[in-house]
Design an enzyme around this catalytic site. Structure first.
Site, PDB file in Angstrom:
ATOM      1  N   GLU A  59      34.395  42.865  32.770  1.00 52.20           N
ATOM      2  CA  GLU A  59      34.388  41.861  31.705  1.00 52.20           C
ATOM      3  C   GLU A  59      35.798  41.607  31.187  1.00 52.20           C
ATOM      4  OE1 GLU A  59      30.450  43.775  32.077  1.00 52.20           O
ATOM      5  OE2 GLU A  59      32.494  44.546  31.853  1.00 52.20           O
ATOM      6  N   GLU A 309      44.859  47.321  40.621  1.00 54.22           N
ATOM      7  CA  GLU A 309      45.456  46.839  41.869  1.00 54.22           C
ATOM      8  C   GLU A 309      44.428  46.328  42.869  1.00 54.22           C
ATOM      9  OE1 GLU A 309      49.531  48.752  42.942  1.00 54.22           O
ATOM     10  OE2 GLU A 309      48.042  50.363  42.918  1.00 54.22           O
ATOM     11  N   ASN A 333      32.393  41.830  41.578  1.00 53.65           N
ATOM     12  CA  ASN A 333      32.923  40.476  41.708  1.00 53.65           C
ATOM     13  C   ASN A 333      33.414  40.163  43.122  1.00 53.65           C
ATOM     14  OD1 ASN A 333      33.916  37.953  41.231  1.00 53.65           O
ATOM     15  ND2 ASN A 333      35.515  38.591  39.798  1.00 53.65           N
ATOM     16  N   LEU A 335      34.145  37.279  44.111  1.00 53.61           N
ATOM     17  CA  LEU A 335      35.084  36.162  44.053  1.00 53.61           C
ATOM     18  C   LEU A 335      36.530  36.622  44.230  1.00 53.61           C
ATOM     19  CD1 LEU A 335      33.569  34.154  41.060  1.00 53.61           C
ATOM     20  CD2 LEU A 335      33.296  33.704  43.511  1.00 53.61           C
ATOM     21  N   GLU A 336      36.803  37.890  43.955  1.00 59.46           N
ATOM     22  CA  GLU A 336      38.175  38.383  44.096  1.00 59.46           C
ATOM     23  C   GLU A 336      38.637  38.367  45.553  1.00 59.46           C
ATOM     24  OE1 GLU A 336      38.209  42.089  41.972  1.00 59.46           O
ATOM     25  OE2 GLU A 336      38.572  41.103  40.045  1.00 59.46           O
TER      26      GLU A 336
END
Length: 427
Positions: A59, A309, A333, A335-336
């Site tokens: 978050e 990192e 996530n 999307l990273e």
């Protein structure tokens, strides 16, 4: 009902503190700053600032671009960022430093909540994603602090849970002036559990608005060359207990065909670093640790035992497995890696990223596997087909680019909430 909730919460406090003590055996940060968890702060009192709550690392990462944008739009307003976990706290301090004030959010007990709000006196409260706290929300309403839940998501399972306490949930959400939902399904579920329809809107997912620093691709290429030379790289990011062994088995299977393949493994929680290293050794793999500051060399597994990192290491990899998805955690996530043009592989447990994973699969930018065996097969197939791997990566990056824009929409909605609150105050 709220009084009963508060009474039960007070009774649970000794058990909560015992759990903190137990977790502190492996993660000493859990035994620190307990006073903050009860609304007692050593930092100076503040007044009239913007308060953003992000429970933990995921978050917080999503909140950083929004925090910067709000600070840019309101340069005279101090910004307070709260978290619940030590890892979230460490990430806030590492990324935002002294540009914001940071403390733990107190437990949702009436006394702690009142002390927190009296100490900081925010003029805007922004809660990330799924945090719903009856005493905190009611206190914000009583003090007429405009309150928003942004990047809001609500799974079917969570909606069923809140639905068992309809009176408490409805009363809690009555103090919320804005629910900026990720998807229409999320918006519908918030209304279903008692949110006022006029407060709910769909703004999209601000995690699409990833902010990559200038020159990050070149930096990633140099880092890859320095650490891994010309070796192929598979990364397993944000793994949880129960996932590391299937990942290592998949890695071993792929190594039978691709002898130069290296594995980067990044456990989600720092207290698991040593255990994961021991597991790798038990499986016959040599391990290098990022904290040692040396290249992989002749080792097989690179243990990413640092915080902050992971996004960069996704960018140095050829393939990415996103953890929390082979075990029922709900996923992390994807999307990273997608934003870096790296194919994202993930397991079946995706209730925290249901719409994102479904849309990413439809766009051809991700691959879902059911277990470690299928993960190994997918890794082998993609490593054997560089052109297909590049196509999936390109489609993943395009998917992220097309999803951008939620950040500005959320910020604009927050501005409208502030304006409406000021107008009501002047009436």
């Amino acid at each position: 009902m709220r009084l009963l909730y508060s009474g039960l919460f007070y009774l649970a406090v000794p058990f909560i503190l015992a759990r903190l003590s137990w977790r502190s055996i492996k993660a000493p940060a859990y035994r620190r700053r307990w006073a903050e968890r009860f609304g007692l702060y050593s930092v100076p009192e503040d007044s009239g600032g913007i308060w953003v709550h992000a429970v933990s690392v995921g978050e917080a990462e999503a909140a950083f671009p929004l925090i910067r944008l709000l600070a840019e739009r309101h340069p005279t307003s101090p910004v307070l960022v709260t978290t619940t976990t030590p890892t979230g706290s460490a990430r806030v301090r590492a990324v935002l430093g002294s540009s914001v004030q940071h403390v733990y959010l107190p437990y949702d007990l009436p006394g702690g909540v009142e002390r927190f709000l009296t100490h900081f006196r925010p003029h805007l409260a922004v809660v990330m994603e799924t945090e719903i706290w009856p005493n905190l929300f009611r206190a914000c309403g009583a003090r007429r602090i405009p309150l928003a839940i942004v990047n809001a998501r609500l799974s079917e399972r969570s909606a069923r849970g809140y639905g068992r306490l309809p009176g408490l949930t409805r009363d809690c959400l009555s103090s919320v002036g804005l629910i900026a939902a990720q998807t229409q399904a999320d918006a519908d579920r918030f209304i279903q559990i008692g949110a006022k329809p006029e407060t709910v809107c769909v703004t999209g997912n601000i995690k699409f608005d990833l902010n990559q620093p200038e020159g990050w691709a070149e930096d990633a290429a140099q880092l890859r060359l320095h650490l891994f030379g010309g070796r192929l790289v598979l990364i397993a990011g944000s793994t949880h207990e129960g996932e590391d062994l299937p990942v290592l088995v998949a890695f071993a299977a792929a190594r039978q065909q691709f002898r130069d393949l290296a594995l980067v493994i990044a456990p989600r929680h720092p207290e698991r670093f040593n255990a994961v290293e021991a597991l790798c050794g038990a499986q016959g793999f040599r391990v290098a640790r990022r904290s040692q500051g040396v290249p992989l060399g002749d080792a097989d597994v690179f243990l990413l035992d640092t915080l902050g990192e992971l996004k960069q290491f996704y960018a140095v990899s050829d393939l990415a497995f996103v953890g929390g998805s082979l075990v029922p955690v709900g996923g992390h996530n994807m999307l990273e890696p997608a934003s870096a043009g790296v194919p994202a592989l993930f397991g079946p447990h995706l209730f925290n990223f249901l719409e994102v994973s479904r849309s990413l699969l439809e766009a051809g930018g991700g691959i879902k596997v059911q277990d470690g065996r299928e993960l190994g097969q997918a890794v082998i197939e993609l490593l054997a087909a560089p052109h297909r791997r590049a196509q999936i990566g390109s489609q993943a990056r395009q998917f992220v680019e097309q999803g951008r824009g939620a950040l500005q929409r959320v910020a604009d909605r927050l501005e409208s909430l502030l304006t409406e609150t000021r107008l009501r105050s002047n009436d």
